[in-house]
Design an enzyme around this catalytic site. Structure first.
Site, PDB file in Angstrom:
ATOM      1  N   SER A 140      35.058  -9.019 -37.877  1.00 54.35           N
ATOM      2  CA  SER A 140      34.658 -10.310 -38.420  1.00 54.35           C
ATOM      3  C   SER A 140      35.228 -11.394 -37.517  1.00 54.35           C
ATOM      4  O   SER A 140      36.208 -11.162 -36.793  1.00 54.35           O
ATOM      5  CB  SER A 140      35.216 -10.479 -39.843  1.00 54.35           C
ATOM      6  OG  SER A 140      35.065 -11.808 -40.307  1.00 54.35           O
ATOM      7  N   TYR A 154      41.844  -8.784 -46.044  1.00 53.22           N
ATOM      8  CA  TYR A 154      40.641  -8.669 -45.221  1.00 53.22           C
ATOM      9  C   TYR A 154      40.933  -9.139 -43.797  1.00 53.22           C
ATOM     10  O   TYR A 154      40.615  -8.459 -42.815  1.00 53.22           O
ATOM     11  CB  TYR A 154      39.531  -9.511 -45.848  1.00 53.22           C
ATOM     12  CG  TYR A 154      38.209  -9.490 -45.105  1.00 53.22           C
ATOM     13  CD1 TYR A 154      37.307  -8.444 -45.285  1.00 53.22           C
ATOM     14  CD2 TYR A 154      37.854 -10.526 -44.246  1.00 53.22           C
ATOM     15  CE1 TYR A 154      36.082  -8.433 -44.619  1.00 53.22           C
ATOM     16  CE2 TYR A 154      36.642 -10.521 -43.577  1.00 53.22           C
ATOM     17  CZ  TYR A 154      35.754  -9.471 -43.775  1.00 53.22           C
ATOM     18  OH  TYR A 154      34.545  -9.465 -43.110  1.00 53.22           O
ATOM     19  N   LYS A 158      40.804  -6.830 -40.478  1.00 55.95           N
ATOM     20  CA  LYS A 158      39.801  -7.116 -39.458  1.00 55.95           C
ATOM     21  C   LYS A 158      40.459  -7.433 -38.112  1.00 55.95           C
ATOM     22  O   LYS A 158      39.915  -7.088 -37.049  1.00 55.95           O
ATOM     23  CB  LYS A 158      38.887  -8.253 -39.910  1.00 55.95           C
ATOM     24  CG  LYS A 158      38.003  -7.864 -41.087  1.00 55.95           C
ATOM     25  CD  LYS A 158      37.169  -6.620 -40.811  1.00 55.95           C
ATOM     26  CE  LYS A 158      36.226  -6.288 -41.946  1.00 55.95           C
ATOM     27  NZ  LYS A 158      35.395  -5.082 -41.662  1.00 55.95           N
TER      28      LYS A 158
END
Length: 261
Positions: A140, A154, A158
């Protein structure tokens, strides 16, 4: 070292919807045979159905080594080989850092990061034996830039996926295997289904990127793989942000802090 997608065999995890679905269909449009996998087997089957004899589907939970081994065996039984593996599963936990419990961190790490580790253990021996193939890991822009403090599990995973992918490229490319790291910015998908919320949401702090539809991103992924590109971005603006961040991290963070609501 670019892979010829025509008649290649691609395995895509998290392909029941969103980017995974779009990428699976983009690979197929370029001639690939595709193993569509998802934790929701019905969704995977629906994505594979239009591919007819060039597609097959399987239920796969990436936290299960056995599920990934079953997918590998299905690909070999049905198509005889594996050429491309796209690790695409990801979940989010949103909230202030102090409000996100340890078990939520453990779940996100187990899926977003260790899911790729398990996939590597299962599929890399095949690619290494062939001396050819390609791996795509979905990270991402939140794995390139520091703005995702409101979704820290997250963001942390990532960032780890980006680092893992860069190091993997150094290891695999001399052995004939390409590696790409997809870092999408805004994409219209149903990932909201995979979000858990904790505490009061924090205001966003960071750049605003254009939102693309998943089908466009699927085409970007397929083109990036065919060109053997490592970093696949969905927003050119992210490259500008990345250059600014890399030039002076302290200044970049100070700039974000000044723009904070």
């Amino acid at each position: 070292m670019s892979i010829d997608l025509d008649n290649a065999v691609a395995v895509v995890t998290g392909a029941g919807s969103g980017i995974g679905r779009a990428a699976a269909h983009a690979f197929a449009r370029r001639g690939a045979r595709v193993v569509v996998t998802d934790i929701d087997g019905d969704r995977a089957a629906a994505v594979a159905a239009p591919l007819a004899d060039r597609g097959t589907a399987a239920t796969c939970d990436v936290t299960s080594l056995g599920d990934l081994e079953a997918v590998r065996d299905l690909a070999l039984d049905r198509f005889g080989r594996v050429d491309l593996v796209m690790n695409n599963v990801g979940v989010l936990a949103v909230g202030p850092v102090e409000a996100i419990p340890l078990e939520t961190w453990q779940r996100v790490v187990d899926i977003n990061l260790l899911g790729i580790v398990r996939s590597n253990l299962v599929f890399l021996p095949l690619l290494l034996e062939q001396g050819a193939g390609h791996v795509v890991n979905t990270a991402s822009t939140a794995g390139l830039l520091p703005y995702g403090y409101d979704r820290l599990p997250y963001t942390a995973t990532k960032h780890a996926v980006v680092g893992l992918s860069e190091a993997l490229a150094l290891y695999l490319r001399p052995r004939g295997i390409g590696v790409s790291c997809l870092c999408p910015a805004g994409v219209a998908t149903n990932i909201v289904e995979q979000i858990t919320f904790h505490g009061e949401p924090a205001p966003p702090r960071g750049p605003s990127f254009p939102v693309l539809d998943a089908e466009t991103v699927g085409e970007i992924v397929a083109d990036g793989v065919a060109a053997d590109r490592f970093l696949i971005l969905t927003a050119p603006e992210a490259a500008d942000e990345l250059r600014e961040h890399g030039a002076d991290v302290d200044a970049y963070l100070s700039h974000l802090l000044k723009e904070a609501p």
